[in-house]
Scaffold this active site. Sequence first.
Site, short mmCIF file in Angstrom:
data_model
loop_
_atom_site.label_atom_id
_atom_site.label_comp_id
_atom_site.label_asym_id
_atom_site.label_seq_id
_atom_site.Cartn_x
_atom_site.Cartn_y
_atom_site.Cartn_z
N GLU B 50 0.86 -1.18 0.00
CA GLU B 50 0.00 0.00 0.00
C GLU B 50 0.89 1.23 0.00
O GLU B 50 1.81 1.33 0.82
CB GLU B 50 -0.87 0.06 1.26
CG GLU B 50 -1.96 -0.99 1.32
CD GLU B 50 -2.72 -0.93 2.64
OE1 GLU B 50 -3.49 -1.86 2.90
OE2 GLU B 50 -2.53 0.02 3.42
N ASP B 61 -6.09 9.27 10.42
CA ASP B 61 -4.73 8.81 10.74
C ASP B 61 -4.20 9.39 12.04
O ASP B 61 -4.48 10.53 12.40
CB ASP B 61 -3.79 9.17 9.59
CG ASP B 61 -3.95 8.22 8.42
OD1 ASP B 61 -3.81 7.01 8.64
OD2 ASP B 61 -4.26 8.70 7.31
#
Lengths: 406, 275
Positions: B50, B61
């Site tokens: 990824e 995040d």
Amino acid sequence: MTIQQTLNSFRTGPDETGHFGNFGGRFVAETLMPLILDLEKAYTEAKADPAFHAELASFHTHYVGRPSPLYFAERLTEHVGGAKIYLKRDELNHTGAHKINNVLGQILLARRMGKTRIIAETGAGQHGVATATACARFGLKCIVYMGAVDVERQKPNVFRMRMLGAEIVPVVSGSKTLKDAMNEALRDWVSNVEDTFYCIGTSAGPHPYPMMVRDFQSIIGKEAREQMLEREGRLPDSLVACIGGGSNAIGLFHPFLDDPSVAIYGVEAAGHGVASGAHAASLNGGRPGVLHGNRTYLLMDADGQIAEAHSISAGLDYPGIGPEHAWLHDTGRVTYLSTTDSEALEAFQLLSKLEGIIPALEPAHAIARAVEIAASKPKDHLMIVNLCGRGDKDIFSVAEHLGGME
Amino acid sequence: MTTRIDTRFAALKSEGRAALVTFVMAGDPDHATALDVIKALPAAGADLIEIGMPFTDPMADGPAIQAAGLRALAGGETLHSTIDIVRSFRKGDSETPIILMGYFNPIYIYGVEVFLKDAKEAGVDGLIVVDCPPEEDDELCKPALKAGLNFIRLATPTTDEKRLPKVLSNTSGFVYYVSIAGITGAATPDFGKVATAVARIKMHTDLPVAVGFGVKTAADASAIAKGADGVVVGSALVEAVRKSLDADGKATAQTVSAVTALVSEIAAGVRAVKK
């Protein structure tokens, strides 16, 4: 405007998926999606419940001090020599701004949903103070996210929030201002899904927030409409309000959107000037993008990275705008202008000296354009300017800009 | 349509082990170093890669990945240069699946159709776009599937039985189960609960299920690999990058090896579990 002519009403949005035309929507992480669906359901139920409205109305009357007066600014009108200028005095509300209208609605909703922990983002601190106030009143835990830069420049409000029992979390990520505070509040919500209610302070964010905040703030426009009909026997000819995220403006505007005789002006913060790049004018200097759960006009670079906004007013210092304003801009129903830092400072002093009312720097942006528009109108033109906050919080930063208090 | 992602998961299934999915941020701390890191991942034991698309406002995040994105942006990384990374990587590797992960705005500004075309041509296999839930499928998910890319959806602890079918519809490649209600790099998950959740998802789909968020060590990876088809590690690798930097935040001779050493260690944890 061709689009304007083809629409039957400007007051029916958003659609069932939370869109105002192409704007709005629900661009959130999957963790939050079930939460905002729950919120939408709870709000729809509350909206249909007379008991909810009665409770909110009672708090408006006895706790906030509503209705706020519609005041004829006689000396300002005389000074300008044009339209008759009225001020909608939402700065007289408990906590000193319009923010409490929305917060009380959301907190009563949070209580219905059984939530015990309230989180909020704040820029200038007015929404944080309003949230801390309502949480104190109802005995709810309150956590306010505030950019570390704003914590520094808005110390009196930080102290107020602490007095009211709120926990202030200075946000040190990103640019350390309002947009980062909103990111951090969303991260908190993702991490505390069971007991937490996110009380958003402006008419932005994922559906149903823009609609819900607008509904709670529409009390401003509903009152103003009745008050003007009572005073002058007719509707106003124009409305003027400042715009950061746009909650005070949509609150004043919404009840008048379907009255074509009413010209409506929103005023963005132009900072050092829209051409300078240092501003917070998303409509006049930005373009459509996706941030904080909705599609709207945003300040960003060519790669879609969000830019930092600049305004002398921390309350307007946000790189986006509520999605309903983006739509009203594109349809042409509302005209969006802008005011620079220095024009706002002049208007701040003008209103203080002529009317004995020290406005917050945010509505000083609206006053600056209102004075200019009013000057070009005949004496029977009726104008309402939303005075959405008082200037106590701003006196020190204004003194700094004007070269001190002698 | 079979993609590299489908092929890779099928091959690992017949090998009898779970996949290691590694996340690193494009352009962190600079474009060339990030490319070197990514090129070195398969040999270190990464089965799928990824690549984070940096964004100023990554709302799902934690601090580690936020900081990595800001380092990359400060170094001049853009979505165009991120696609260039994939193009360069494909010159030496035609098999390891590549997934771009990030947020919608940079893609929206790039232009959805052009982005999908450029990404596909560069050799991207799938997308994970955090702020595009099923409710917004017309924006990116459906066009991506039409363009021949997998659209990998996140399922979370808040995705209940009733909602799961909606999340799984239009999902392809694999399902990414987020092990905690939280942000990336946060607390270590409760492995028992994760195993139950994975089993529940598998009752609704034949797609492989990979688990991420909070995986930091080889032991964490082994624990997850017992029940899942894949283990995702991200924040720990991004932290390895950060710790390898010099006082000015520049890459050092240790940057690539710091990441590959940790990947090898975690890969051993994944491979120790036979299924």
